[in-house]
Each structure stands twice: as structure tokens, then as C-alpha cells.
Design an enzyme around this catalytic site. Structure first.
Site, PDB file in Angstrom:
ATOM      1  N   HIS A 287     -55.614 -19.677  10.851  1.00  0.00           N
ATOM      2  CA  HIS A 287     -55.193 -20.961  11.402  1.00  0.00           C
ATOM      3  C   HIS A 287     -56.209 -22.046  11.067  1.00  0.00           C
ATOM      4  CE1 HIS A 287     -52.162 -18.707  13.550  1.00  0.00           C
ATOM      5  NE2 HIS A 287     -51.722 -19.793  14.157  1.00  0.00           N
TER       6      HIS A 287
ATOM      7  N   HIS B 280     -59.819 -15.094  18.277  1.00  0.00           N
ATOM      8  CA  HIS B 280     -60.906 -15.221  17.304  1.00  0.00           C
ATOM      9  C   HIS B 280     -62.234 -15.421  18.007  1.00  0.00           C
ATOM     10  CE1 HIS B 280     -58.700 -15.292  13.541  1.00  0.00           C
ATOM     11  NE2 HIS B 280     -57.872 -16.195  14.012  1.00  0.00           N
TER      12      HIS B 280
END
Length: 358
Positions: A118, A177
Site C-alpha cells: 500500500h 505492517h
């Protein structure tokens, strides 16, 4: 390994801090995570920019596809864990008292975590958009225009970093993450985008070149996967971990697996090549109507509306190979629609209207 565990444990502390102190911004952070979704490049950013500037739109697809391909290779090499499963399996916490990280419907991605796809996708495509916008103002020569260019430069790059930081924080907040993974993703995306600033050959690439590029990317990725599998290294090691530790099995989506992203991107690149080298594109986007503002506005509106309809097309997931094939076809249809089908329909409509008026 000890240093990586310390890096991960510090990342967990940051995630806990964000989930505790930024709870009021949960909806905004979830939204920013969706903003950073690489799929938005094909369904929102690309149709807007391609109709405004075909050079920028074409570059955007190439940057997105090559960037995501590098992201896949890096993920396979780096073997990055994701926070939501790492805290459940690590042995560094005493008495198995692992921290509690909250999960969300968009947390349970199944691929390795480093670097963040992303963050990488967001930084590369926004880098292309910002540099494209500034390329218009840099030509201004008089003193007032130079001052305006500097102000525009500061404003656009400020927006760029605000978006990247927001996307990074959102990905850390949802525990998908670690902080170092999103930072690596941002700078990797910038490097890929900057490389394509000096690659003008993509603007004149033939359909044959698109096909060759697709084959190279697929064969290299598949060959890399099979080679390591022969060495008893499973590059899909992260999928069982995601299924095991995801709080809700319904949050596991085959669309987040490594090969799903590869197939989606190869389809988009093939669709772009097919569209740009089609007769429909030459007749419409290279014709006299292409310079008209009304033509471009109609193409943008029709493209955005049509691509939203693709979201209602649900690909069956019960058979993995069928899913990959249909995903490739769907991804190829999106740029083909933007580049050839919609402009051709708008061009035909305008030509018919002009004939009636005459």
C-alpha cells in the site's frame, strides 16, 4: 534475528500506542488505508489522468505494475512478518504474555509484510501525479510565475507527504505492517517512479513489447518461486499464518495472496497495451475530438462510472486457478475500457450528434 525481534517488538509498542491513543481517528485511518490500496490506481487515478494526459496515464500504469512486481519480489526475499501474527508466535515475551493487538476487516492480508504494498503503490503513483502537475508550472518564466511555481511546488509536495504519512500510519494502526515496512515501501515506490521519469520508451511501446514484458514478469516471478520451492523454501509460508491468526476467517481474502496481485497487474498492463495499440484508440483519442474539453470530460465521467460497475462483478474463489484467470481478464478489461472502449463510444456519439446538427 535478535535485532529484527527488537525492531518488531518496538513496532508492536508503536501499534499499541496508535490503537490506544488514536481510537477517535479510526474511521479516518481505515479510510486512508483504502486510499493507499493499489487497486485504486486502476479504477480512479488512471482514468482521470489518462483522459487529461495520455503520457502521464500510461506512465502511471507502468509504474504501478512494475512497482508492485518489485514489491512481490522483495516480499519473497525479505520474508517480512506481519504484526497480527508475529505477536502470537514470537518467543521474546515472557510467560507467553504476548501483547493484544486489535484486528480489523482489512488487517488480515496473507502475503509477507515487507515492504508495504500500500505504501509503495501510494508513493509511486502520487509521485507521478505530483511531478506531472509540476511539469506544467516549471515552464513559467516571468518573476510572478516563478514565485507561483515555488508555492505550487511546496503545496503539492506537502500534500504528497501528508498522504504518504497518513497511509503509513493507517497501515501500522490496523496491525498489518510494522513501521519499518511502510517506510521501506514509501522510498521504494519513489525510486521506481523516479526511474520511469527517465524511461520515455514506454510511450511508444508496441503490443508486442507489452506482451514480451508481461511474459518476462510472469516467467521470472514463477521461475523464482519454483526455484526456491525446489530448495524447500516455501514462498507462500505467510498464507497459513494469516489463516491461523486472523481474528475472523471471513476477513481472509484470496485477493491479497501474492499471485493474485501479480495476475491483477499483468492483466492491467496487457489491457493497456491492447487498448493503446487498437484501432478504436487511434480513431478516438488521436482524432479531432480528442482536443475538445467536452470529449475529455465525457470520457472521464463515463470511464469512472463504468469502472465502478466492475466492482459489482464478483469473481468466484472456489477454484484458485479459475480465480486467477478471471482476475486477469477483469484487470485487462479495466484499462481497455478507459483507453479504447469509452473514448470510441464517446467519439461515435459526438460524431453522430455533429452529423445531425449539420
Amino acid at each position: 534475528s535478535i535485532k529484527m525481534d527488537l525492531l518488531h517488538s518496538n513496532g508492536v509498542l508503536i501499534i499499541q500506542h496508535l490503537q490506544r491513543d488514536y481510537r477517535a481517528y479510526q474511521d479516518f485511518l481505515n479510510f486512508m488505508s483504502h486510499v493507499g490500496d493499489p487497486r485504486n490506481i486502476f479504477s480512479i487515478y488512471f482514468p482521470l489522468w489518462f483522459q487529461l494526459n495520455q503520457v502521464v496515464g500510461t506512465k502511471m500504469i507502468w509504474v504501478a505494475v512494475i512497482g508492485d512486481w518489485f514489491n512481490l519480489i522483495f516480499k519473497w526475499i525479505l520474508f517480512g512478518h506481519r504484526p497480527y501474527w508475529w505477536v502470537q508466535e514470537t518467543m521474546i515475551y515472557p510467560n507467553q504474555s504476548s501483547p493484544c493487538l486489535e484486528q480489523f476487516p482489512i488487517t488480515c492480508e496473507t502475503g509477507p509484510g515487507s515492504p508495504s504494498g500500500h505504501a509503495m503503490g501510494s508513493s509511486c503513483v502520487w509521485y507521478v501525479m505530483v511531478t506531472a502537475a509540476l511539469s506544467y508550472t516549471v515552464r513559467w518564466k516571468d518573476k510572478l510565475a516563478v514565485t507561483l511555481h515555488r508555492l505550487t511546488w511546496s503545496f503539492l509536495w506537502s500534500i504528497f507527504w501528508i498522504i504518504q504519512i497518513s497511509v503509513c500510519i493507517s497501515r501500522v494502526f490496523i496491525a498489518t505492517h510494522f513501521p519499518h515496512q511502510v517506510i521501506l515501501g514509501v522510498f521504494a515506490g519513489i525510486l521506481v517512479a523516479e526511474a520511469f521519469e527517465h524511461t520515455p520508451a514506454i510511450q511508444t511501446a508496441s503490443l508486442r513489447m507489452y506482451i514480451k514484458t508481461n511474459l518476462f514478469l510472469f516467467i521470472f516471478a514463477l521461475g523464482f518461486y519454483l526455484s526456491l520451492k525446489l530448495l524447500d523454501i516455501d514462498l507462500l509460508w505467510s498464507v497459513p499464518k494469516a489463516k491461523k491468526w486472523c481474528a475472523n476467517p471471513d476477513w481472509i481474502n484470496i485477493d491479497t495472496t501474492p499471485f493474485a496481485g501479480l495476475v491483477r497487474n499483468l492483466g492491467a498492463l496487457f489491457g493497456l497495451g491492447l487498448g493503446i495499440n487498437s484501432e478504436m484508440f487511434i480513431m478516438s483519442c488521436k482524432g479531432k475530438n480528442s482536443c475538445k474539453l467536452s470529449f475529455r470530460i465525457l470520457c472521464i465521467a463515463a470511464s469512472l462510472a463504468t469502472l465502478q460497475l466492475y466492482n459489482f462483478v464478483k469473481i468466484p474463489t472456489h477454484t484458485e486457478y479459475l480465480f486467477y484467470f478471471l482476475s486477469f481478464c477483469k484487470s485487462a478489461a479495466m484499462p481497455l475500457t478507459v483507453v479504447a472502449l469509452v473514448p470510441y463510444c464517446v467519439h461515435s456519439l459526438m460524431r453522430t450528434t455533429e452529423k445531425k446538427l449539420n
